[in-house]
Enzyme design. Structure first.
Site, short mmCIF file in Angstrom:
data_model
loop_
_atom_site.label_atom_id
_atom_site.label_comp_id
_atom_site.label_asym_id
_atom_site.label_seq_id
_atom_site.Cartn_x
_atom_site.Cartn_y
_atom_site.Cartn_z
N GLU A 250 0.84 -1.21 0.00
CA GLU A 250 0.00 0.00 0.00
C GLU A 250 0.87 1.26 0.00
O GLU A 250 0.63 2.20 -0.76
CB GLU A 250 -0.93 0.00 1.23
CG GLU A 250 -1.99 -1.08 1.16
CD GLU A 250 -2.76 -1.30 2.46
OE1 GLU A 250 -3.88 -1.82 2.40
OE2 GLU A 250 -2.24 -0.97 3.56
N GLY B 238 -11.92 -5.42 1.62
CA GLY B 238 -12.81 -6.38 0.98
C GLY B 238 -14.18 -5.73 0.79
O GLY B 238 -14.67 -5.03 1.67
N MET C 220 -9.13 -3.98 8.36
CA MET C 220 -8.66 -4.40 9.67
C MET C 220 -8.01 -3.28 10.50
O MET C 220 -7.41 -3.58 11.53
CB MET C 220 -7.69 -5.58 9.50
CG MET C 220 -8.33 -6.77 8.80
SD MET C 220 -7.20 -8.12 8.39
CE MET C 220 -6.78 -8.70 10.02
N GLU C 221 -8.13 -2.03 10.06
CA GLU C 221 -7.46 -0.94 10.79
C GLU C 221 -8.29 0.34 10.99
O GLU C 221 -8.13 1.05 11.99
CB GLU C 221 -6.14 -0.54 10.06
CG GLU C 221 -5.11 -1.64 9.92
CD GLU C 221 -5.33 -2.55 8.72
OE1 GLU C 221 -6.10 -2.15 7.80
OE2 GLU C 221 -4.78 -3.66 8.69
N ASP D 118 -10.69 -7.22 -3.04
CA ASP D 118 -11.41 -8.51 -3.06
C ASP D 118 -12.83 -8.26 -2.59
O ASP D 118 -13.17 -7.15 -2.20
CB ASP D 118 -10.71 -9.53 -2.14
CG ASP D 118 -10.61 -9.01 -0.70
OD1 ASP D 118 -9.59 -8.43 -0.35
OD2 ASP D 118 -11.58 -9.14 0.06
N1 SAH Z 1 -3.29 -12.79 3.25
C1 SAH Z 1 -2.81 -11.45 3.27
C2 SAH Z 1 -3.29 -10.86 4.54
C3 SAH Z 1 -3.41 -9.39 4.49
S1 SAH Z 1 -4.62 -8.94 5.60
C4 SAH Z 1 -1.31 -11.46 3.09
O1 SAH Z 1 -0.82 -12.52 2.83
O2 SAH Z 1 -0.65 -10.41 3.13
C5 SAH Z 1 -5.55 -7.89 4.57
C6 SAH Z 1 -5.17 -6.43 4.62
O3 SAH Z 1 -5.94 -5.76 3.65
C7 SAH Z 1 -5.52 -5.78 5.93
O4 SAH Z 1 -4.61 -4.74 6.23
C8 SAH Z 1 -6.97 -5.27 5.71
O5 SAH Z 1 -7.15 -3.96 6.20
C9 SAH Z 1 -7.18 -5.28 4.20
N2 SAH Z 1 -8.20 -6.20 3.67
C10 SAH Z 1 -8.33 -6.47 2.34
N3 SAH Z 1 -9.31 -7.37 2.14
C11 SAH Z 1 -9.84 -7.69 3.35
C12 SAH Z 1 -10.85 -8.59 3.76
N4 SAH Z 1 -11.51 -9.35 2.90
N5 SAH Z 1 -11.11 -8.68 5.09
C13 SAH Z 1 -10.44 -7.92 5.99
N6 SAH Z 1 -9.44 -7.06 5.64
C14 SAH Z 1 -9.12 -6.94 4.33
#
Ligand code: SAH
Length: 255
Positions: A16, A82, A199-200, A223
């Site tokens: 990001e 998401g 998530m933030e 997503d």
């Molecule tokens: N599997 C990913 C995890 C990233 S967590 C990795 O391997 O890096 C996802 C990050 O993007 C978080 O910072 C959150 O704020 C955001 N995000 C994007 N899609 C999301 C979703 N479906 N649910 C929750 N957070 C999501």
């Protein structure tokens, strides 16, 4: 009087923050609590740029340092999310008018009944939930984004038919889980009228409110939070993060 305090710009992950690189002029980098706080200008505007990591506690910690140690006047989050509302697609943008923590509350029959953070999560304390973005800030954001031509999405993001990214204003929900479930997506959409989940954001909003400063959360959908979200996230992270940064760069001189 012009407010010369910097804007605190937060991203969760390297993908990001990477999109600000060429437009950010760093003057000084300082470490605090193991995080790197980079002071400089973004398109000429004083900012502190920080990668806070994933999740509410990381975001809250960095938001606190930005407000308390660096005197930020505004906390601005740029990142991906998401999608919850089925009307939205990958690459669409959401600016939060309200942020809700969906995972603070009471666990009843395996489901969380959400309460406003800090409120005792027991019967009798139900009440309004969420953090509202200042309306004057939203007005300035709307004006600044008028006439912004959002890019045509890549064919893989738009699923074939050419489509431009669209900008929406509404509720973003925040929790410490990556949503990878169609039933959770539906529930969060219906329960909170949420457009997107991440998530933030609502953690940053909670801290900003405590310090009496403003916050703004800008997210582009990587997503759609359903069963495929872990695959889509990786496929569209770069494109979505770039879109959020594009909008944030357009906003920064106007905030
Ligand atoms: N599997 C990913 C995890 C990233 S967590 C990795 O391997 O890096 C996802 C990050 O993007 C978080 O910072 C959150 O704020 C955001 N995000 C994007 N899609 C999301 C979703 N479906 N649910 C929750 N957070 C999501």
């Amino acid at each position: 009087m012009i407010d010369t305090r910097p804007i605190g710009v937060l991203c969760a992950i390297p993908e990001e923050i990477a999109h600000f690189g060429a437009h950010f002029r760093e003057f000084e980098a300082r470490e605090s609590a193991g995080y790197l706080f980079r002071s400089g200008t973004l398109d000429g505007v004083p900012v502190i740029l920080t990668e806070c990591g994933i999740g509410k506690v990381n975001a809250a910690l960095v938001a606190t340092v930005l407000a308390h140690e660096f005197g930020a006047r505004l906390l601005l989050f740029s990142g991906v999310a998401g999608g919850l509302d089925p009307a939205l697609g990958v690459g669409d943008l959401v600016i939060a008018t309200r942020l809700v923590q969906h995972d603070y509350g009471a666990l009843i029959e395996d489901r969380i009944k959400a309460y406003q953070p800090g409120v005792p999560p027991v019967p009798g304390f139900e009440g309004p939930i969420g953090y509202h973005t200042h309306t004057d800030l939203l007005d300035r954001a709307r004006t600044a984004l008028l006439g912004l031509d959002l890019p045509v999405l890549s064919p893989k993001a738009s699923g074939g038919a050419p489509r431009r990214s669209a900008l929406h204003f509404g509720t973003i929900v925040t929790g410490d889980t990556f949503v990878n479930s169609e039933s959770a997506r539906k529930r969060l959409h219906l329960e909170f009228d949420g457009l997107a989940v991440e998530m933030e954001g609502a953690a940053v909003a909670q801290i900003a409110e405590r310090f009496g400063i403003a916050f703004l959360v800008v997210r582009a959908l990587s997503d759609l939070a359903g069963a495929e979200s872990h695959i889509d996230f990786h496929a569209f992270l770069h494109e979505a993060a770039g879109l959020a940064a594009l909008v944030v760069r357009r906003l920064v001189p106007a905030l």
